[in-house]
Design a protein around this motif. Structure first.
Motif, PDB file in Angstrom:
ATOM      1  N   ARG A   1       8.975  41.120  63.478  1.00  0.00           N
ATOM      2  CA  ARG A   1       9.576  41.206  62.154  1.00  0.00           C
ATOM      3  C   ARG A   1       8.932  42.392  61.441  1.00  0.00           C
ATOM      4  O   ARG A   1       7.765  42.710  61.677  1.00  0.00           O
ATOM      5  N   LEU A   2       9.673  43.036  60.551  1.00  0.00           N
ATOM      6  CA  LEU A   2       9.176  44.181  59.799  1.00  0.00           C
ATOM      7  C   LEU A   2       9.173  43.825  58.317  1.00  0.00           C
ATOM      8  O   LEU A   2      10.229  43.655  57.691  1.00  0.00           O
ATOM      9  N   LYS A   3       7.966  43.704  57.759  1.00  0.00           N
ATOM     10  CA  LYS A   3       7.790  43.355  56.343  1.00  0.00           C
ATOM     11  C   LYS A   3       7.649  44.624  55.517  1.00  0.00           C
ATOM     12  O   LYS A   3       6.895  45.542  55.873  1.00  0.00           O
ATOM     13  N   SER A   4       8.337  44.673  54.392  1.00  0.00           N
ATOM     14  CA  SER A   4       8.248  45.818  53.492  1.00  0.00           C
ATOM     15  C   SER A   4       6.896  45.855  52.805  1.00  0.00           C
ATOM     16  O   SER A   4       6.371  44.828  52.382  1.00  0.00           O
ATOM     17  N   SER A   5       6.335  47.061  52.655  1.00  0.00           N
ATOM     18  CA  SER A   5       5.037  47.216  52.006  1.00  0.00           C
ATOM     19  C   SER A   5       5.102  46.939  50.516  1.00  0.00           C
ATOM     20  O   SER A   5       4.257  46.240  49.963  1.00  0.00           O
ATOM     21  N   ASN A   6       6.103  47.473  49.842  1.00  0.00           N
ATOM     22  CA  ASN A   6       6.146  47.328  48.387  1.00  0.00           C
ATOM     23  C   ASN A   6       7.050  46.197  47.917  1.00  0.00           C
ATOM     24  O   ASN A   6       7.065  45.870  46.731  1.00  0.00           O
ATOM     25  N   PHE A   7       7.766  45.554  48.837  1.00  0.00           N
ATOM     26  CA  PHE A   7       8.499  44.332  48.541  1.00  0.00           C
ATOM     27  C   PHE A   7       8.151  43.327  49.641  1.00  0.00           C
ATOM     28  O   PHE A   7       8.965  43.033  50.519  1.00  0.00           O
ATOM     29  N   PRO A   8       6.924  42.796  49.614  1.00  0.00           N
ATOM     30  CA  PRO A   8       6.430  42.035  50.765  1.00  0.00           C
ATOM     31  C   PRO A   8       7.102  40.682  50.976  1.00  0.00           C
ATOM     32  O   PRO A   8       6.813  40.007  51.960  1.00  0.00           O
ATOM     33  N   ASP A   9       7.989  40.291  50.067  1.00  0.00           N
ATOM     34  CA  ASP A   9       8.798  39.096  50.331  1.00  0.00           C
ATOM     35  C   ASP A   9      10.073  39.453  51.096  1.00  0.00           C
ATOM     36  O   ASP A   9      10.856  38.569  51.458  1.00  0.00           O
ATOM     37  N   ARG A  10      10.276  40.736  51.397  1.00  0.00           N
ATOM     38  CA  ARG A  10      11.505  41.205  52.051  1.00  0.00           C
ATOM     39  C   ARG A  10      11.210  41.721  53.461  1.00  0.00           C
ATOM     40  O   ARG A  10      10.179  42.338  53.703  1.00  0.00           O
ATOM     41  N   TYR A  11      12.184  41.484  54.334  1.00  0.00           N
ATOM     42  CA  TYR A  11      12.067  41.869  55.733  1.00  0.00           C
ATOM     43  C   TYR A  11      13.294  42.674  56.148  1.00  0.00           C
ATOM     44  O   TYR A  11      14.408  42.457  55.644  1.00  0.00           O
ATOM     45  N   VAL A  12      13.061  43.583  57.095  1.00  0.00           N
ATOM     46  CA  VAL A  12      14.170  44.357  57.653  1.00  0.00           C
ATOM     47  C   VAL A  12      15.110  43.409  58.385  1.00  0.00           C
ATOM     48  O   VAL A  12      14.687  42.608  59.211  1.00  0.00           O
ATOM     49  N   ARG A  13      16.408  43.532  58.066  1.00  0.00           N
ATOM     50  CA  ARG A  13      17.408  42.697  58.733  1.00  0.00           C
ATOM     51  C   ARG A  13      18.716  43.469  58.802  1.00  0.00           C
ATOM     52  O   ARG A  13      18.890  44.520  58.185  1.00  0.00           O
ATOM     53  N   HIS A  14      19.646  42.941  59.565  1.00  0.00           N
ATOM     54  CA  HIS A  14      20.997  43.486  59.556  1.00  0.00           C
ATOM     55  C   HIS A  14      21.911  42.497  58.859  1.00  0.00           C
ATOM     56  O   HIS A  14      21.719  41.276  58.928  1.00  0.00           O
TER      57      HIS A  14
END
Length: 460
Positions: A326-339
Motif C-alpha cells: 500500500r502507498l500512504k501519502s506523506s501529507n495526507f496520511p489518512d489517504r492511500y493510492v488507489r484506482h
C-alpha cells in the motif's frame, strides 16, 4: 458430558496457604527479550465486503507499522458457537506460551445473549490447539471483549469482560487453566456504564483502560492490587474522531514509553487512532500523527502482544508477509493510492472495494531496475501515465506502455525514510497527487515543500 457442563466448573476460593503454594508453583519462564509485536484482530470494511470474523494476525518490528500475515486471511476460525469471533485477545501465560480469548459473535448482531468465550492455546502462534468455548456466567446477557492478566497474589489468571447486570459493567472470572473458571463477579462498575476494558500489569500497578458509554470517552483507572472493585479512575477523557471504543494499552518493548490505541467503532470511519506517553501514570497522552503508524488492513478491535525475534521469524515463515503493498501519502496520511474508475488517486481509508489500494510492486516493465504497480483486483492492469495523468490500464505490451508504467523508486523528496517514484521516460517528473488525483510533474530538491510532500509515499 455436554460442553456446558465440562467448561463451566466453579473453582473453590483459595485459602491463604493454597494461594501461597500456587504462587510459588507458578512457572517463571526464562524467555528471550521481546523485540517485535503481534496484533490479533478481525476485519470489517464500510460495505462489509471485507468483513471476516476469524482470527487475523499482523506483525511489526516497531509496534507502529503493521504487516498482515496470511495475506490478511484468518489463521484460524471457530468451529462452535456462532462460528465467528470478535475482539480477540492474546495473552502470554506464565509458562511463555499463549492463550487466545475472543468474543463468540459472528457479525454485528449485538442483541444476542451469549455466555461463552472462544479459547485456543498456542506455543508460538504458528498453530492453534485445544479449541474450546468456556462458559463465563448464566446471565441473560453478552460476554464481550475479553482481556486477561496474571494475578500473582491469587496465583491465577483473571478474565475480565463486558456484560450487563442491569447496567454495563466488567465481570471477572478466575482460572488456572482457561478451561474451568470461578463464579463470575463484578470487577468494575464506576457508577456509569462501561465497555471494552483492557488491563496491563506494570510492576505492582494494574492499569485498566475503558470506554465510558455515557460520554463516549476513553479513561484510565489503576489499582495496586488488581482486585475486584479496587480501581480508581485517574485520567481525563480521551477521544479522537466522532466515536471510538476498544482502548488497547501496551508498553513498548524498550520499556521507555506507552501506546494507547483506539478503534473507530464504525468501519466507515478511520480505522484506528493512537496516543503515546512516556509515563502511563501521569495522565498525559499525546495524539500520534498518522504518518507514524499504519494499522493492519481492515483491522477492528484487536490486541497486541510483545514477541521475541525467534517468534517473529516463525510467524513470518509460517504465515507469510503480504504479496502486495500500500502507498500512504506523506501529507495526507489518512489517504492511500488507489484506482477508481481507472483513475489513479489518493482517498481516505477505509473505502470499498478495499482491494483498490493493493498493488503488486513488480520489476519495472521497461527496466527491471525500476518498479511497476500491478493492480491486485485487476490483474494485468498497471498504473501508467498518459498525458501526464495516472491511469490504470491493461498492459498492451507495447514499448510505450511499458515505459509509461515504469518508475524508479528513490528516497522520498520530503522524507528520505519514505519513497518517491521518478518516471522512467520523463526523468524530471515524479509521481505525485494534486487535488487528490495522481499525475507526474517536474520536481526537484528546489521544488516547494508542498510539491515534495505530494510526491512522497510510505510503502507498507
Amino acid at each position: 458430558m455436554s460442553l456446558t457442563r465440562r467448561t463451566f466448573t466453579l473453582l473453590p476460593v483459595l485459602s491463604a496457604a493454597a494461594t501461597a503454594t500456587a504462587v510459588a508453583a507458578a512457572p517463571t519462564a526464562a524467555l528471550a527479550a521481546n523485540t517485535a509485536y503481534v496484533f490479533a484482530y478481525f476485519t470489517e470494511t464500510p460495505n462489509m465486503s471485507g468483513a471476516n470474523y476469524g482470527l487475523h494476525l499482523a506483525v511489526s518490528q516497531d509496534g507502529l507499522n503493521w504487516s498482515p500475515l496470511n495475506q490478511n486471511a484468518p489463521v484460524v476460525t471457530p468451529t462452535a458457537g456462532t462460528l465467528g469471533l470478535r475482539d480477540p485477545f492474546i495473552l502470554r501465560k506464565q509458562d511463555g506460551t499463549f492463550v487466545i480469548l475472543a468474543t463468540d459473535l459472528n457479525g454485528t448482531d449485538f442483541g444476542q445473549n451469549n455466555q461463552y468465550l472462544h479459547v485456543w492455546d498456542s506455543v508460538n502462534l504458528t498453530s492453534f490447539t485445544g479449541y474450546r468455548r468456556i462458559r463465563m456466567h448464566t446471565l441473560a446477557t453478552h460476554t464481550w471483549a475479553p482481556t486477561a492478566f496474571w494475578d500473582a497474589a491469587r496465583g491465577q489468571y483473571g478474565i475480565v469482560y463486558s456484560a450487563n447486570n442491569g447496567t454495563d459493567v466488567f465481570m471477572v472470572n478466575y482460572t488456572s487453566d482457561f478451561r474451568t473458571v470461578s463464579a463470575n463477579q463484578v470487577y468494575f462498575s464506576p457508577g456509569f456504564p462501561v465497555l471494552d476494558g483492557d488491563i496491563v500489569v506494570d510492576g505492582s500497578t494494574f492499569y485498566l483502560y475503558y470506554k465510558n458509554l455515557t460520554t463516549g470517552l476513553i479513561h484510565g483507572a489503576r489499582s495496586s492490587t488488581g482486585a475486584a472493585n479496587s480501581y480508581t479512575t485517574y485520567t481525563s477523557g480521551l477521544r479522537q474522531g466522532s466515536s471510538m471504543e476498544a482502548p488497547l494499552l501496551i508498553k513498548n518493548n524498550a520499556g521507555t514509553g506507552w501506546w494507547l490505541w483506539g478503534d473507530s467503532f464504525s468501519p466507515v470511519n478511520n480505522d484506528y487512532y493512537l496516543w503515546s506517553s512516556g509515563n502511563v501514570g501521569a495522565n498525559s497522552w499525546t495524539v500520534a500523527n498518522q504518518r507514524t503508524f499504519t494499522p493492519p488492513l481492515n483491522a477492528k478491535h484487536g490486541s497486541i502482544a510483545g514477541i521475541t525475534a525467534a517468534e517473529y521469524s516463525a510467524l513470518v515463515s509460517r504465515w507469510g508477509l503480504p504479496a502486495w503493498v500500500r502507498l500512504k501519502s506523506s501529507n495526507f496520511p489518512d489517504r492511500y493510492v488507489r484506482h477508481a474508475n481507472s483513475i489513479g488517486r489518493i482517498d481516505a481509508y477505509p473505502f470499498d472495494p478495499h482491494q483498490d489500494q493493493l498493488w503488486r510492486m513488480v520489476a519495472g516493465l521497461a527496466d527491471s531496475a525500476g518498479v511497476s504497480f500491478e493492480s491486485v483486483n485487476y490483474p494485468g492492469r498497471y498504473l501508467r501515465h498518459s498525458n501526464y495523468a495516472i491511469r490504470l490500464d491493461p498492459n498492451d505490451n507495447t514499448t510505450a506502455f511499458r515505459a509509461d508504467a515504469t518508475f524508479y523508486r528513490v528516497a522520498g523528496l520530503a522524507d528520505s525514510a519514505w519513497s518517491s517514484f521518478r518516471s522512467y521516460n520523463f526523468p524530471d517528473r515524479y509521481l505525485r497527487h494534486s487535488n487528490y488525483v495522481l499525475r507526474i510533474d517536474p520536481l526537484s530538491a528546489s521544488s516547494s515543500a508542498t510539491d515534495r510532500q505530494d510526491a512522497t509515499f510510505r510503502v507498507s
